[in-house]
Design a protein around this motif. Structure first.
Motif, mmCIF file in Angstrom:
data_model
loop_
_atom_site.group_PDB
_atom_site.id
_atom_site.type_symbol
_atom_site.label_atom_id
_atom_site.label_comp_id
_atom_site.label_asym_id
_atom_site.label_seq_id
_atom_site.Cartn_x
_atom_site.Cartn_y
_atom_site.Cartn_z
ATOM 1 N N TRP A 30 0.817 -1.212 0.000
ATOM 2 C CA TRP A 30 0.000 0.000 0.000
ATOM 3 C C TRP A 30 0.848 1.257 0.000
ATOM 4 N N GLY A 31 1.954 1.238 0.725
ATOM 5 C CA GLY A 31 2.827 2.404 0.742
ATOM 6 C C GLY A 31 3.439 2.687 -0.613
ATOM 7 N N SER A 32 3.902 1.642 -1.284
ATOM 8 C CA SER A 32 4.501 1.866 -2.602
ATOM 9 C C SER A 32 3.453 2.244 -3.631
ATOM 10 N N SER A 33 2.261 1.660 -3.555
ATOM 11 C CA SER A 33 1.230 2.021 -4.535
ATOM 12 C C SER A 33 0.716 3.442 -4.310
ATOM 13 N N MET A 34 0.574 3.856 -3.063
ATOM 14 C CA MET A 34 0.132 5.228 -2.802
ATOM 15 C C MET A 34 1.199 6.242 -3.194
ATOM 16 N N THR A 35 2.441 5.950 -2.891
ATOM 17 C CA THR A 35 3.517 6.851 -3.291
ATOM 18 C C THR A 35 3.615 6.916 -4.816
ATOM 19 N N GLY A 36 3.480 5.777 -5.462
ATOM 20 C CA GLY A 36 3.498 5.746 -6.917
ATOM 21 C C GLY A 36 2.348 6.534 -7.532
ATOM 22 N N ALA A 37 1.159 6.417 -6.951
ATOM 23 C CA ALA A 37 0.016 7.175 -7.460
ATOM 24 C C ALA A 37 0.235 8.673 -7.291
ATOM 25 N N GLY A 38 0.813 9.076 -6.168
ATOM 26 C CA GLY A 38 1.100 10.490 -5.947
ATOM 27 C C GLY A 38 2.149 11.023 -6.906
ATOM 28 N N LEU A 39 3.181 10.236 -7.139
ATOM 29 C CA LEU A 39 4.212 10.653 -8.090
ATOM 30 C C LEU A 39 3.661 10.714 -9.511
ATOM 31 N N LEU A 40 2.799 9.759 -9.872
ATOM 32 C CA LEU A 40 2.175 9.784 -11.191
ATOM 33 C C LEU A 40 1.293 11.014 -11.348
ATOM 34 N N ALA A 41 0.539 11.356 -10.314
ATOM 35 C CA ALA A 41 -0.298 12.555 -10.369
ATOM 36 C C ALA A 41 0.558 13.812 -10.508
ATOM 37 N N ALA A 42 1.679 13.869 -9.812
ATOM 38 C CA ALA A 42 2.563 15.031 -9.909
ATOM 39 C C ALA A 42 3.187 15.141 -11.303
ATOM 40 N N ILE A 43 3.573 14.002 -11.874
ATOM 41 C CA ILE A 43 4.151 14.019 -13.223
ATOM 42 C C ILE A 43 3.101 14.440 -14.247
ATOM 43 N N LEU A 44 1.894 13.892 -14.111
ATOM 44 C CA LEU A 44 0.823 14.284 -15.026
ATOM 45 C C LEU A 44 0.481 15.758 -14.892
#
Length: 101
Positions: A30-44
Motif C-alpha cells: 500500500w505504501g509503494s502504490s500510494m507513493t506511486g500514485a502520488g508521483l504519477l499525479a505530480a508528473i501528469l
C-alpha cells in the motif's frame, strides 16, 4: 498476585521470530502504490495538465492532480517507511534467531 518473572509473562510471538502475517507485506504494497500514485499525479500535473504556479494549478484537473499528489506522497511515504522498518526488523530477528540455534 503472583511473582512471575517478566520474561514468563510475555506471550510467545514477541519472543521469537515475527509471524509471516504481521502486516509488513501490506504496508509495503500500500505504501509503494500510494507513493506511486502520488508521483504519477505530480508528473501528469507537470506534463499534461498545465503545470502549477505560485497561485496553484492552472486547470480544474490540474487541481485534482495536485490534491491527489499532496495527499498520496506524504501518507504513502510514511506507510512505505514503516513497512521498510518492519521488514528490516523482521530480517534482523530472523538472523538473530538463526544464530542462537
Amino acid at each position: 498476585m503472583s511473582r512471575m518473572p517478566v520474561i514468563d509473562r510475555v506471550p510467545e510471538s514477541p519472543k521469537g521470530i515475527a509471524s509471516p502475517n504481521d502486516g509488513t507485506r501490506q504496508l509495503l504494497q500500500w505504501g509503494s502504490s500510494m507513493t506511486g500514485a502520488g508521483l504519477l499525479a505530480a508528473i501528469l500535473l507537470q506534463t499534461l495538465l498545465g503545470g502549477f504556479g505560485p497561485t496553484g494549478a492552472s486547470t480544474n484537473t490540474g487541481w485534482f492532480a495536485l490534491i491527489v499528489a499532496l495527499m498520496c506522497i506524504p501518507f504513502g511515504g510514511l506507510l512505505l517507511t514503516l513497512g521498510i522498518a518492519k521488514w528490516l526488523r523482521n530480517r534482523s530477528l530472523r538472523r538473530s534467531g538463526n544464530r542462537s540455534n
